[in-house]
Each structure stands twice: as structure tokens, then as C-alpha cells.
Design a protein around this motif. Structure first.
Motif, short mmCIF file in Angstrom:
data_model
loop_
_atom_site.label_atom_id
_atom_site.label_comp_id
_atom_site.label_asym_id
_atom_site.label_seq_id
_atom_site.Cartn_x
_atom_site.Cartn_y
_atom_site.Cartn_z
N LEU A 150 0.82 -1.21 0.00
CA LEU A 150 0.00 0.00 0.00
C LEU A 150 0.85 1.26 0.00
O LEU A 150 0.34 2.36 -0.19
CB LEU A 150 -0.92 0.01 1.23
CG LEU A 150 -1.85 -1.19 1.39
CD1 LEU A 150 -2.76 -0.98 2.59
CD2 LEU A 150 -2.67 -1.42 0.13
N GLY A 151 2.13 1.10 0.22
CA GLY A 151 3.03 2.25 0.28
C GLY A 151 4.18 1.94 1.21
O GLY A 151 4.34 0.82 1.69
N ALA A 181 -1.94 5.55 3.75
CA ALA A 181 -2.06 4.34 2.93
C ALA A 181 -3.26 3.51 3.36
O ALA A 181 -4.02 3.00 2.53
CB ALA A 181 -0.78 3.52 3.01
N GLU A 198 1.89 5.95 6.48
CA GLU A 198 1.25 4.72 6.93
C GLU A 198 -0.25 4.91 7.11
O GLU A 198 -1.07 4.12 6.60
CB GLU A 198 1.87 4.26 8.26
CG GLU A 198 3.36 3.96 8.19
CD GLU A 198 4.24 5.14 8.58
OE1 GLU A 198 5.36 4.92 9.07
OE2 GLU A 198 3.80 6.30 8.38
N ASP A 210 -6.55 5.46 2.45
CA ASP A 210 -6.80 5.38 1.00
C ASP A 210 -7.29 3.98 0.62
O ASP A 210 -8.19 3.84 -0.23
CB ASP A 210 -5.52 5.71 0.22
CG ASP A 210 -5.19 7.19 0.22
OD1 ASP A 210 -6.07 7.99 0.59
OD2 ASP A 210 -4.06 7.55 -0.15
#
Length: 579
Positions: free
Chosen positions: A54-55, A259, A256, A262
Motif C-alpha cells: 500500500l506504500g 495508505a 502509513e 486510502d
């Protein structure tokens, strides 16, 4: 699965997944590299597991998400999130175990397997990876902050006063300093435990207490400005505390937390989230409070107020799910629920409008043995003395959790998890007696590694139960012939699942998708009354029903394709024939 097989399976799981030596010098908990290997190993074993990042965290660590789905159909989803608290390593391991158990259950051919195949599962095992890595570095320390550099003590310098290992044992514990102005004293019955003195009971403090370290910046404070900066589980927007240490510069300021937010916003199919953390509504369901009616003076309009308590309609649903959790998992005597400030679980309900269920992953079992009787004046751990006021009858025991933890350690032979108080030379207190000691890092929040598989199995059983409660829409139709070539079509939509398609609060935040009914008639059919698309705001659970009607014109025998559903419920389809 019998116990020997369970232990053998756990040993194999650890070997295959690369479990790392943990804070206790044992195996069973994964650092980031071990976690990454474990996730990809499971994905290689089960073809329906799909891994994505997710990132990246501030330290450049991936925030992993794993989906369990056949990828072919539109299905409602349950999301399971672990590792929001930096010191909570157990929930990551439990999430990994749940992932395996649920994937295995889907492979069967019984009714449970068939139902699970109609559900998407999303797993986010560790959303605060920076903080968790503190368990695997040197010295070992409990940490809740990511690695964003911040000036937490507002002295113009970032991260200049972190912890220090004074006695060189590789652990950051607690230190006590003898000081007549101190607020702390040894507990009467458990003198190795420290608590605040109660002047109203004639008690006088003898110690000052700090986390183990030096006053590196000489401001009179200890370890108040570590190298990390933000607690991800205090960085979400509901009940966010500005200017509080660890909350971050503003809500959802961190990669964090952004992510995770989102991801949840971009997946409207997620009907409910099961997360791990101290705000615990599964063991402590919210109180059902009806909103009081307020009389308005003539000419006054009611001002909208922010919602800060679970709405009564939703509280009743959460209470029922809480009962199912207790029956399924059988956990007993949970610690008190902590109030969340900027925490993920509250944000999911109050701002995202989804069903949010949260619990601690583990707590030391309550040992109901009678209080020990003081035999002598010994002050060694587990041998209480009698001087000082009696502790019984106190309204609130501030050491309740620590005593509970110690008694469990005594009963299970784990008292080595408490470090005896040992003298150290402290340069900031050259003329005072200083000692370090206390519970080892993570001993209060993380269970022994050999219990993780059993916990994962129980939580997986609950997740399967929770998945069975998600909304399921069914269709019933009625055709009435009004006159030649004129028909009335009535569609009844029923939610067969226990959970409503939308929380009561979800109607207010307006992020949740409504139930959509769509008609696709043959070309010869015309809709004389009604729309091709009709919406229903929410369908209550356990048989909640709503209807929509259309007037149609067309030749007898014409067909209408009917679809109804919403992202949190699988779409129901039916072909209607005009007759």
C-alpha cells in the motif's frame, strides 16, 4: 487438530516462514524481513492470495496488504488489520495465522467453504512497521512511534533524548531513583512493583520513576524526545488530539495512516473491519444510549452536533456481535477498555461509516487464587510484606494489570520476564541510589510464541462467523397484469444477513453506497413509470425488506433482467417474464 500436530505445524510454520529471534530471545515473532517472507510464502501456497504494497513507511518499509478472493465475482469483503500499535506484535502473528486458516477453509466443499468463497478477505498484518522493528533491534525496547523526525519536546532539536541501556543487558526497562520528593512507593503486597503513593491514606512516596535512560539534553526530562515521532494509531481524524506527543503534525499526516485510509476508501466492498488494539468494543460493547430530546425555543433551529458516541441502532448490533465473539472465542476477564484518541478503530466507524470491531489480541489470564498472606518481611518478588495500609477495599487499583501479569507469570513459571531491581551508577543522580528493573519489554502485551497458533485459530473461527453475518440481498418479484400489454412489476429486496447494509452513522457520513436496483428490459418493453435505476438507502439486517414498483408496457412474454445489490452485498440477479 490435536495438540502434538499443532505443535509440529507451528514448528514447521516458523521454519518455513523465517521467524526471527524475538524480544524474549525466542522464536515465533517476525521482524519486517521475516514478515515479508511469511506473506509471500503463504501467497505461493494459496493461489487465491494476492499481495500488494500500500506504500512505504518513513523508514521505507512496505505496508503489506493481502487479498483472498477468486477475483471473478463481486463480493462483500471483511478486512482484518493488525499491528496498528507499535508494541502489538501478537496481532501481526495472529493475522498471519488467520490468513492461513481461512484460506484452508475456503478450499473445502462444505457449506462453510461455499459461503467463504462468496466473501472477499483483506489482511493488513502490520500497518506500523517502523515501530515494530524496535523489538528486533538493540537494545530491545517497546516503541509506538514511526521514524518521522520530530521535535517532541519543542526545544528546537529533533530526536536528541531517546532511551539508553544503562546496565548493558540489551533491554530498555524502568529505572527508579530514591528521592524524598518522589511520588512512587513499593506496593505493600508486591514490593517489587511500584505504584503512586496515596497521601490521603497516609502514604508517602520515596521514588521517582522514569524509563531507562539519561537526560541527554539536560532539560530535566528523560527519553522525552526519541528519534521517532508519530504513533500511527493516534494519527486518524476522529477524536484527534492536536499538539499531543505522538499524534503527529495533523490528522493522517503519515504515509502509513494515509495508505490505510486510502485503501479503505477505495474499497467500498468492505462491509466490516476487524482490527486489533486497546479500544475494545468486542469485549466491552458500547452502552446503548438513546439521544435525549431537546426542547427548542421558538424561532431557534437545532444546531448540528458532531457524533461522539455510537448511535443506539448500531450499538445494539455491536452488542450482538460481541456476544457472538464471546461464544466463539471463549476469552474471559478482559482488561478495561481504553479510550481511543485518533485511533483507527474509532475512525473506521465515526468517519468512514463502516462496521468496526476491535479487540486486544491477548491479555494475561486472570488467576483467581486468593491474595497471598504475608509470612515475613521479605521483599523478594512473590513474597509480600505487611507494613503499610491494607490494599483491599481500594476503589481503583492502579497496579491491577501488573499484579495480574505477575500472578500469571508465577503460575506459568515465567517470572524471568521480570528483571530484578539492580543498582546502576547514574550520572544525572550522582548522590542518589538508582536501580533499573521491571517487566521485560513486550511481556505485558505479547503472549508466549507457543500460544500464537491457538489464538490465530480462535480468531479465524470468529472471522468466519463474522463473514457469515455480512449482508446478503435476495430478490422476490410480483407481476400484475393491469390490462393488455400493461404490467406492474414489484420487486422486494430482502437482506438475509445479520448486519444492515449500512451503519446508522454511515447514513450521516454519506460514504456508504446505497442499494441499487437496475432493470434491463427487452427492446420492446417501455418503462412507463419508474426509473431504470432505483436506490434504497439501507436494508436492515435479519430480513429487512424494501420494495420498488414499475409500470411496464410491452408484449406478453417479454423479459426483464433484474439486478440488485450494493458493494457490501453480492449482487442478486433474476429474469422476469411479463405474463
Amino acid at each position: 487438530m490435536n495438540i502434538p500436530i499443532q505443535k509440529a505445524f507451528l514448528s514447521l510454520l516458523i521454519a518455513v516462514h523465517g521467524a526471527t529471534a524475538s524480544f524474549a530471545g525466542q522464536t515465533g515473532y517476525h521482524d519486517f524481513k521475516g514478515l515479508t517472507r511469511a506473506i509471500h510464502s503463504l501467497a505461493g501456497e494459496f493461489r487465491e492470495l494476492r499481495v500488494e504494497s500500500l506504500g512505504k513507511s518513513h523508514a521505507g518499509l512496505d505496508i503489506w496488504a493481502v487479498s483472498l478472493t477468486d477475483g471473478k465475482t463481486e463480493n462483500p469483503a471483511l478486512c482484518i488489520i493488525g499491528g496498528a500499535e507499535g508494541s502489538d506484535l501478537a496481532s501481526t502473528e495472529i493475522t498471519l495465522s488467520m490468513m492461513r486458516h481461512i484460506a484452508e477453509k475456503r478450499m473445502g466443499s462444505d457449506s462453510t467453504a461455499l459461503r467463504l468463497k462468496q466473501i472477499r478477505f483483506y489482511f493488513l498484518p502490520r500497518i506500523n512497521p517502523d515501530a515494530a522493528e524496535s523489538a528486533f533491534g538493540k537494545p530491545v525496547r517497546e516503541n509506538v512511534l514511526n521514524t518521522r523526525p520530530l521535535d517532541l519536546d519543542a526545544d528546537g532539536v529533533k530526536g536528541e533524548d531517546g532511551c539508553d541501556d544503562l546496565n548493558g543487558d540489551g533491554l530498555i526497562t524502568t529505572m527508579r531513583i530514591e528521592d524524598p520528593e518522589g511520588e512512587y512507593m513499593q506496593d505493600t503486597l508486591y514490593p517489587h512493583l511500584m505504584r503512586k503513593a496515596l497521601p490521603e491514606r497516609g502514604e508517602k512516596g520515596r521514588y521517582k520513576m522514569f524509563s531507562e535512560g539519561l537526560d541527554n539534553d539536560k532539560d530535566g526530562l528523560f527519553n522525552e524526545d526519541p528519534k521517532g515521532g508519530v504513533n500511527i494509531n493516534r494519527n486518524f481524524s476522529f477524536n484527534y488530539r492536536f499538539f499531543q506527543a505522538g499524534s503527529g503534525p495533523h490528522p493522517v499526516s503519515e504515509p502509513e495512516s494515509r495508505a490505510v485510509a486510502d485503501f479503505l476508501f477505495s474499497h467500498p466492498d468492505i462491509a466490516a473491519v476487524l482490527s486489533f488494539g486497546p479500544p475494545d468494543n468486542l469485549n466491552h460493547p458500547p452502552e446503548i444510549k438513546e439521544a435525549p430530546e431537546q426542547a427548542l425555543k421558538p424561532g431557534m433551529e437545532e444546531e448540528p452536533q458532531p457524533v461522539t458516541a455510537v448511535l443506539p441502532e448500531d450499538a445494539k448490533i455491536i452488542a450482538a456481535v460481541s456476544g457472538s465473539f464471546a461464544k466463539t472465542c471463549g476469552f474471559r476477564d478482559p482488561p478495561p477498555c481504553e479510550k481511543g484518541e485518533g485511533c483507527l478503530a474509532d475512525w473506521i466507524y465515526f468517519h468512514l461509516g463502516r462496521w468496526s470491531f476491535s479487540t486486544r489480541p491477548w491479555w494475561p489470564p486472570l488467576i483467581r487464587d486468593p491474595e497471598p498472606q504475608p509470612p515475613d518481611s521479605s521483599t523478594s518478588p512473590g513474597k509480600p510484606k505487611t507494613d503499610g495500609p491494607d490494599e483491599k477495599g481500594r476503589k481503583e487499583d492502579t497496579l491491577a494489570y501488573e499484579k495480574r501479569l505477575w500472578k500469571w507469570m508465577e503460575k506459568t513459571g515465567r517470572t524471568d520476564q521480570f528483571i530484578p531491581w539492580t543498582p546502576v551508577k547514574h550520572p544525572d543522580f550522582p548522590d542518589q541510589k538508582a536501580k533499573t528493573g521491571g517487566f521485560r519489554p513486550f511481556s505485558a502485551t505479547c503472549p508466549p510464541p507457543d500460544s500464537l497458533e491457538g489464538l490465530g485459530l480462535k480468531f479465524a473461527e470468529f472471522a468466519v462467523k463474522l463473514a457469515s453475518l455480512l449482508p446478503r440481498i435476495s430478490i422476490r418479484t410480483k407481476i400484475e397484469k393491469l390490462q393488455d400489454s400493461v404490467f406492474r412489476l414489484t420487486v422486494y429486496l430482502t437482506n438475509e444477513g445479520f448486519l444492515p447494509t449500512c451503519t446508522a452513522l454511515g447514513k450521516k457520513v454519506q460514504w456508504n453506497r446505497k442499494v441499487l436496483t437496475e432493470l434491463k428490459p427487452d427492446p420492446a418493453v417501455r418503462i412507463a413509470s419508474g426509473q431504470i435505476h432505483e436506490q434504497i438507502e439501507c436494508l436492515k439486517g435479519s430480513g429487512g425488506t424494501a420494495s420498488r414498483s414499475w409500470i411496464l408496457t410491452g408484449p406478453t412474454g417479454s423479459r426483464i433482467a433484474l439486478r440488485a445489490g450494493c458493494p457490501v452485498s453480492a449482487t442478486a440477479e433474476e429474469i422476469v417474464v411479463l405474463k
